[in-house]
Design an enzyme around this catalytic site. Structure first.
Site, mmCIF file in Angstrom:
data_model
loop_
_atom_site.group_PDB
_atom_site.id
_atom_site.type_symbol
_atom_site.label_atom_id
_atom_site.label_comp_id
_atom_site.label_asym_id
_atom_site.label_seq_id
_atom_site.Cartn_x
_atom_site.Cartn_y
_atom_site.Cartn_z
ATOM 1 N N ASP A 167 -2.445 -18.670 3.877
ATOM 2 C CA ASP A 167 -3.196 -19.455 2.975
ATOM 3 C C ASP A 167 -4.006 -20.327 3.938
ATOM 4 O OD1 ASP A 167 -0.935 -20.704 3.556
ATOM 5 O OD2 ASP A 167 -0.938 -21.486 1.381
ATOM 6 N N LYS B 16 3.204 -15.247 5.207
ATOM 7 C CA LYS B 16 3.448 -15.957 3.843
ATOM 8 C C LYS B 16 5.026 -16.179 3.673
ATOM 9 C CE LYS B 16 2.355 -18.650 0.549
ATOM 10 N NZ LYS B 16 1.813 -19.951 0.624
ATOM 11 N N ASP C 280 -6.692 -7.170 5.022
ATOM 12 C CA ASP C 280 -7.726 -6.634 3.915
ATOM 13 C C ASP C 280 -8.516 -7.793 3.669
ATOM 14 O OD1 ASP C 280 -9.165 -4.959 2.374
ATOM 15 O OD2 ASP C 280 -8.081 -5.510 0.571
ATOM 16 N N ASP D 150 -12.550 -9.363 5.077
ATOM 17 C CA ASP D 150 -13.864 -9.675 4.267
ATOM 18 C C ASP D 150 -14.176 -10.981 4.584
ATOM 19 O OD1 ASP D 150 -13.797 -7.013 3.328
ATOM 20 O OD2 ASP D 150 -14.309 -7.673 1.392
ATOM 21 N N TYR E 78 0.827 -1.166 -0.078
ATOM 22 C CA TYR E 78 -0.177 -0.112 -0.094
ATOM 23 C C TYR E 78 0.763 1.347 -0.205
ATOM 24 C CZ TYR E 78 -4.278 -2.380 0.757
ATOM 25 O OH TYR E 78 -5.404 -3.528 0.766
#
Ligand code: NAD
Ligand code: IPM
Ligand code: MN
Length: 357
Positions: A222, A189, A246, A250, A138
């Site tokens: 994951d 990750k 982010d 959701d 970002y």
């Protein structure tokens, strides 16, 4: 008791933003009236219309004004089909997050009523995601080479700093300690993303040693996504980087009734914070009176919590639970009510609860 004046900048934004914020403001007004909180709201017209008509995103001097003269920002959502790259949103929302260094994006994932749960496997769902909010992909560092040709190269750099990683991990452990949570789970990750991943791993191990009473747990992001669906009860506090946070939040919203139910706080401890629902401007339902205002109402509760007004968030949660059990909800939750009808119900019940009725 006379409270000191608290000033709130209100940014309704685009799409359903103004629809849900209008209801949120009615709630704040009612609470202000009954608890004599001395809240003052100042409206800001930042959003797609100002951007398109006057080329203004975040007006000059806005960041200094916000930090000098306000206690909080109550924010709806940005996003307009006429601005497909979200240029105004990058300047306004990401501009405030980064410009005010609001490094914690705290997003609770809490199932308020079992009827909203979509999982076959019934489990307690009550955890919080601490999303790093200023770095990662970002930072707008990158560029194009041979743009518009078949040889085009596009690069977005993912930035992770020692300071940025350490402060969000420390915040997660501090929060866990203060709220009697048993575990902090890092989602990363590091099995594929070497340099940033290794930094998160090393700093997490280091900081976790300072909190021996809290279990330090790790999942690759994951499998974390899968575990959120299969065993959401195993999570207390999740800490993760900006983009993973982010996406995971959701997913989290999906576990607790959808985006209409998820609130968030963008904070720098001790300074002004920005409070917004997790959802966006929902252009598909904008103007139809269908937007679920609950995320924005819970967000108002989080804001008052951060402004040290005790009990309000809990009262709003109780009122929301009542709205759900009475089917006083919008179509996303299977109801027939409008945004404003749900708002009136939740406001009335919140005030009842606060007055002990
Ligand atoms: P979205 O969150 O706006 O909508 C996703 C889906 O959820 C849509 O079907 C929508 O109708 C539904 N939904 C969202 N909020 C709801 C609510 N309160 N009640 C009922 N249904 C609701 O995400 P999107 O469609 O990916 O994005 C739309 C625009 O919003 C884009 O421009 C995006 O960039 C922007 N956006 C902004 C923010 C923000 O300002 N914080 C956050 C996310 C997305
Ligand atoms: C969110 C949104 C924003 C983000 C977008 C609109 C830039 O999706 O707040 O979750 O990615 O942070
Ligand atoms: Mn998002």
């Amino acid at each position: 008791m006379l409270h000191r004046r608290r000033r709130i900048a209100v940014v309704p934004g685009d799409g359903i933003g103004p629809e849900v914020i209008a209801v949120g403001l009615q709630l704040l007004e009612a609470i202000n009236h009954h608890l004599q909180l001395n809240l003052e709201v100042v409206m800001k017209d930042w959003g797609a219309t100002l951007w398109l008509q006057e080329g203004i995103g975040l007006p000059a001097g806005a960041l200094d004004d916000l930090s000098a003269n306000y206690d909080a920002i109550y924010f709806g959502a940005l996003g307009d089909p006429r601005i497909p790259d979200m240029a105004h949103g990058k300047e306004i929302l990401l501009g405030i997050r980064q410009g005010l260094d609001l490094f914690v994006n705290m997003r609770p994932v809490k199932l308020l009523d079992e009827s909203l749960g979509i999982l076959k496997n019934k489990q307690k769902i009550d955890f919080v995601v601490m999303r790093e909010n200023t770095e990662d992909l970002y930072t707008f560092i990158g560029g194009n080479f041979k743009k518009g040709t078949m040889d085009e190269v596009a690069i977005d750099q993912s930035v992770h700093t020692r300071k940025g990683v350490e402060r969000i991990i420390r915040y997660a452990f501090e929060y866990a300690q203060e709220n009697k949570c048993q575990k902090v789970t890092l989602g990363d990750k590091s099995n594929a993303i070497s340099f940033g991943g290794s930094l998160w791993q090393r700093v997490f191990k280091e900081v976790s040693r300072e909190y021996p009473s809290i279990k330090a747990d790790h999942l690759f992001v994951d499998v974390m996504a899968m575990e959120m669906v299969c065993h959401p009860g195993r999570f207390d506090v999740i800490v993760t980087s900006n983009l993973f946070g982010d996406i995971l939040t959701d997913l989290g919203a999906g576990l607790v009734g959808g985006l209409g139910m998820s609130a968030s706080a963008n904070i720098y401890p001790g300074k002004i914070g920005l409070f917004e629902p997790v959802h966006g401007s929902a252009p598909d339902i904008a103007g139809k009176k269908q937007a679920n205002p609950i995320a924005a109402l819970l967000t108002a509760g989080m804001m008052l919590d951060f402004l040290s007004v005790p009990g309000v968030l809990l009262a709003i949660e109780q009122a929301v639970i009542l709205a759900i059990t009475n089917q006083e909800v919008t179509p996303d939750l299977g109801g027939l009510q409008t945004t404003s009808e749900v708002g009136q119900f939740v406001i009335r019940e919140t005030i009842r609860c606060l007055l002990g009725e």
